[in-house]
Design a protein around this motif. Structure first.
Motif, PDB file in Angstrom:
ATOM      1  N   HIS A 137      46.257  35.437  32.452  1.00  0.00           N
ATOM      2  CA  HIS A 137      45.657  34.252  31.848  1.00  0.00           C
ATOM      3  C   HIS A 137      45.427  34.532  30.361  1.00  0.00           C
ATOM      4  N   GLU A 139      41.971  35.286  28.765  1.00  0.00           N
ATOM      5  CA  GLU A 139      41.147  36.361  29.325  1.00  0.00           C
ATOM      6  C   GLU A 139      41.625  37.673  28.725  1.00  0.00           C
ATOM      7  N   ARG A 170      44.775  29.327  28.556  1.00  0.00           N
ATOM      8  CA  ARG A 170      44.939  30.000  29.853  1.00  0.00           C
ATOM      9  C   ARG A 170      46.421  30.112  30.222  1.00  0.00           C
ATOM     10  N   HIS A 224      41.161  40.671  34.808  1.00  0.00           N
ATOM     11  CA  HIS A 224      40.797  39.276  34.498  1.00  0.00           C
ATOM     12  C   HIS A 224      39.356  39.196  34.018  1.00  0.00           C
ATOM     13  N   SER A 225      38.966  37.987  33.571  1.00  0.00           N
ATOM     14  CA  SER A 225      37.550  37.682  33.382  1.00  0.00           C
ATOM     15  C   SER A 225      37.284  36.301  33.973  1.00  0.00           C
TER      16      SER A 225
HETATM   17 ZN   LIG Z   1      42.205  35.220  35.386  1.00  0.00          ZN
END
Ligand SMILES: [Zn+2]
Length: 264
Positions: A20, A23, A59, A99-100
């Protein structure tokens, strides 16, 4: 996409950042660790996935890359083509996918395939909680043996620090670099349900048990508590996971049960 292999030989572990594009904690963590030029005693492949989305601060360009696997080299979307390019780079590797989130400030791990290898990878992250997300099919970790880690709240320094700690621990535990690390003994949760709905404010806390009858989300802009249409109440106890007020457009997040510690 940027692919970089460090250490000698064919890697069987890989680290993926920025599936993403918004992130970036994983990208920062990789840059910080590699800036120290550590000696790799086991080869590791590092993949910075959606560089176009990173450059645009979004994203994704056309569709969610983490829902685009296995992808198609002739696909109509940027992410479909990218997924098809990415997967062969890491297909046989044990993968750490960083990820975040909007839901929780502490790092926690996600497993989709559960086997001895993925459980080892999850413990190598050093995090305290692992969530079995096989109920929610479709991500990269459905297609490879891997663990995804939600490192913290998107865009925060704490997420960057968590990502760096997770990455160092992972590289240490897998024997890739010589660094202080410890194998985790995480609690396992299992998602069993999604909570749909738009415009809800999540009023609980992730990983804190919601009791039967308790209100855990409220329609935004409503204060007439007690009106059934405006609030979500637990019909059975559960643990909220990936629940937030604005993390998803049409969903509050997921309901999970606590299974116990992750078996060895
Ligand atoms: Zn993510």
């Amino acid at each position: 996409m940027r692919v970089q292999t460090l250490g000698d030989g064919t890697p069987d572990i890989a680290v993926v950042a920025c599936l993403h594009g918004n992130e970036c904690c994983g990208k920062t963590a990789i840059e910080r660790v590699l800036a120290e030029k550590p000696a790799f005693s086991r080869p590791v492949r590092f993949v910075l996935a959606n560089e176009t989305a990173i450059a645009e601060g979004v994203r994704f360009i056309d569709e969610d890359l983490n829902r685009a696997f296995p992808g198609d080299p002739e696909g109509d979307t940027h992410e479909s083509r990218l997924a098809a390019e990415l997967l062969p780079e890491i297909r046989d590797c044990g993968v750490l996918d960083l990820h975040s989130t909007r839901s929780h400030p502490e790092a926690f791990a996600l497993l989709s395939r559960t086997n001895d290898r993925t459980k080892r990878l999850a413990r190598a992250t050093g995090v305290a909680r692992v969530v079995d997300i096989s109920y929610v099919a479709g991500g990269l970790i459905d297609h490879v043996d891997g663990v995804a880690v939600e490192c913290g709240l998107r865009g925060t320094e704490r997420a960057e620090r968590n990502a760096e700690r997770v990455l160092r621990n992972f590289l240490g535990e897998t024997g890739a670099i010589d660094t202080l690390s410890e194998s985790g003994d995480p609690e396992l949760y299992r998602i069993f349900d999604a909570v749909e709905g738009t415009d809800y404010e999540f009023v609980g806390e992730n990983f804190v048990r919601v009791e039967e009858g308790e209100v855990f989300a409220r329609k935004r802009g409503t204060d007439d508590t007690g009106s059934p249409g405006n609030e979500l109440r637990a019909d059975r106890p559960f643990y909220p996971v990936l629940m937030s007020t604005d993390g998803y457009d049409e969903m509050v997040g997921f309901r999970a049960e606590r299974v116990g510690t992750l078996e060895r």
